[in-house]
Scaffold this motif. Sequence first.
Motif, PDB file in Angstrom:
ATOM      1  N   MET A 154      53.335  54.365  31.556  1.00 44.95           N
ATOM      2  CA  MET A 154      51.950  53.967  31.844  1.00 44.95           C
ATOM      3  C   MET A 154      51.638  52.604  31.234  1.00 44.95           C
ATOM      4  SD  MET A 154      49.791  57.487  31.607  1.00 44.95           S
ATOM      5  CE  MET A 154      48.259  56.762  32.102  1.00 44.95           C
ATOM      6  N   VAL A 165      53.404  49.977  33.431  1.00 46.84           N
ATOM      7  CA  VAL A 165      52.831  49.830  34.773  1.00 46.84           C
ATOM      8  C   VAL A 165      51.468  49.135  34.700  1.00 46.84           C
ATOM      9  CG1 VAL A 165      51.926  51.145  36.739  1.00 46.84           C
ATOM     10  CG2 VAL A 165      54.123  51.760  35.737  1.00 46.84           C
ATOM     11  N   GLU A 166      50.678  49.527  33.697  1.00 45.16           N
ATOM     12  CA  GLU A 166      49.326  48.969  33.630  1.00 45.16           C
ATOM     13  C   GLU A 166      49.305  47.573  33.001  1.00 45.16           C
ATOM     14  OE1 GLU A 166      46.527  51.844  32.193  1.00 45.16           O
ATOM     15  OE2 GLU A 166      45.091  50.283  31.653  1.00 45.16           O
ATOM     16  N   THR A 221      47.168  53.599  37.975  1.00 41.95           N
ATOM     17  CA  THR A 221      48.201  54.020  37.027  1.00 41.95           C
ATOM     18  C   THR A 221      47.962  55.438  36.550  1.00 41.95           C
ATOM     19  OG1 THR A 221      48.278  51.771  36.216  1.00 41.95           O
ATOM     20  CG2 THR A 221      49.335  53.411  34.848  1.00 41.95           C
ATOM     21  N   ALA A 277      53.710  53.298  42.287  1.00 38.57           N
ATOM     22  CA  ALA A 277      52.451  52.817  41.699  1.00 38.57           C
ATOM     23  C   ALA A 277      52.150  51.391  42.183  1.00 38.57           C
ATOM     24  CB  ALA A 277      52.533  52.852  40.171  1.00 38.57           C
TER      25      ALA A 277
END
Length: 424
Positions: free
Chosen positions: A276, A279-280, A290, A394
């Motif tokens: 996370m 991805v964020e 996300t 994502a």
Amino acid sequence: MSLTVKILLGMAAGLAAGVLLKAVVDPGGDLYQVLVNGVFDAGGQLFIRSLTLLVVPLVLVSLVCGAAGLGASGHMGALGVKTLVLYLTTTAVAITLALVIALLVGPGKGVHMGEMQTYESAPAPSIKDTLIDIVPKNPVASMAEGKMLQIITFALLLGIAISRAGEHGVRLRRWFEDANEVLMVLINLLVRLAPLGVFCLIAKLFSTLGWEEIRKLIEYFFTVAAVLLLHVSVVYPSLLVLLGRVHPMMFFRKMREPMIVAFSTSSSGATIPVTMRTVEQRLGVSNNVTSFVVPLGATINMDGTAIMQGVATVFIAQFYGIDLTFVQCVTVILTATLASIGTAAVPSAGLVMLAMVLTQVGLPVEGIALIIGVDRLLDMMRTAVNVSGDATVAVVVARSEGQFDETVFNTRTEDLLADASETR
Ligand code: ASP
């Protein structure tokens, strides 16, 4: 030195230490016991715990924020459908690839095993039970037991309600947003332990790994490894280029951290906080996307696992001299795709679900005993693939929903970190 480089060094040092220990230290001796079963084991377990402790609060809090935001914008349905379709399609592609390649290579032909280990299959849940189990009876119990799909369902419902509750919802949403920021800081702190944790996990593994098994099952091992590589180097980059319109090299450079953590822990569940974060903060996907796509993916999207199951099914069939029919192959694709929904994101869970796939096509479940010996290392590789699949989806979903920050994606991690410390 960046954290990713430190983690890579930890991995290399762990590998060297493990191989060296196996070669020079007597496994029955005190030194080996203290180092391998004492220090490395404790270090590895502490690292996995430090990540796992974040998973339930992080998924709940971050998904409530995400769902509250999406609920308000009315984008929830489209996002959910796109994500599910992409997850199921990539898994079906993965397993089809695995079946085709395994049928061409024939890894189980002419294999003679000496003394076989035995395998007691745990009863795999039926598809009906898996689907019913998505809805929690008691969300507090789901959290206490770490039942991810149930936590996701509850968080989504709560988030939607917050987005519709007017002023009360606004107050509660602000509370969740604050909690989310604090948890992100906690991840950034705990992830600094990763180089040491990865060192311990890899050192322990390589000082205990049975190379003998791998030699016996070399064709099976390399068939699974080759299909995993093919999936990561062809299917994901194609999605990233065609649908995400981004450069796959940049994607994989930034994904090194979660992929190594997934590799060393063999658990996409324990890797959720690191995935996370990447991805964020590094790939530029919004928090709304996300928080929904990553935990859901870690729970239901397991392309690497499906690949192992495809090759294993063909291997076991060939070992017992059974020719798989076309209908059986289609059944394997369908069951393994659905089985990935029910596969827990923990080490070796894929083997439990393999029992379900084998039963569906009428193959002997005991065949799993054949491949247990090499599953440890393959589990590590497939978990890294599982995690990169979640991040790929994502990016693609975020792009299609206009929730993707291309500047963040294209900025090197070092520059992002420099910017962040300047703002602070
Ligand atoms: N270890 C895998 C994961 O956590 C699941 C499996 O294939 O066993 O993604």
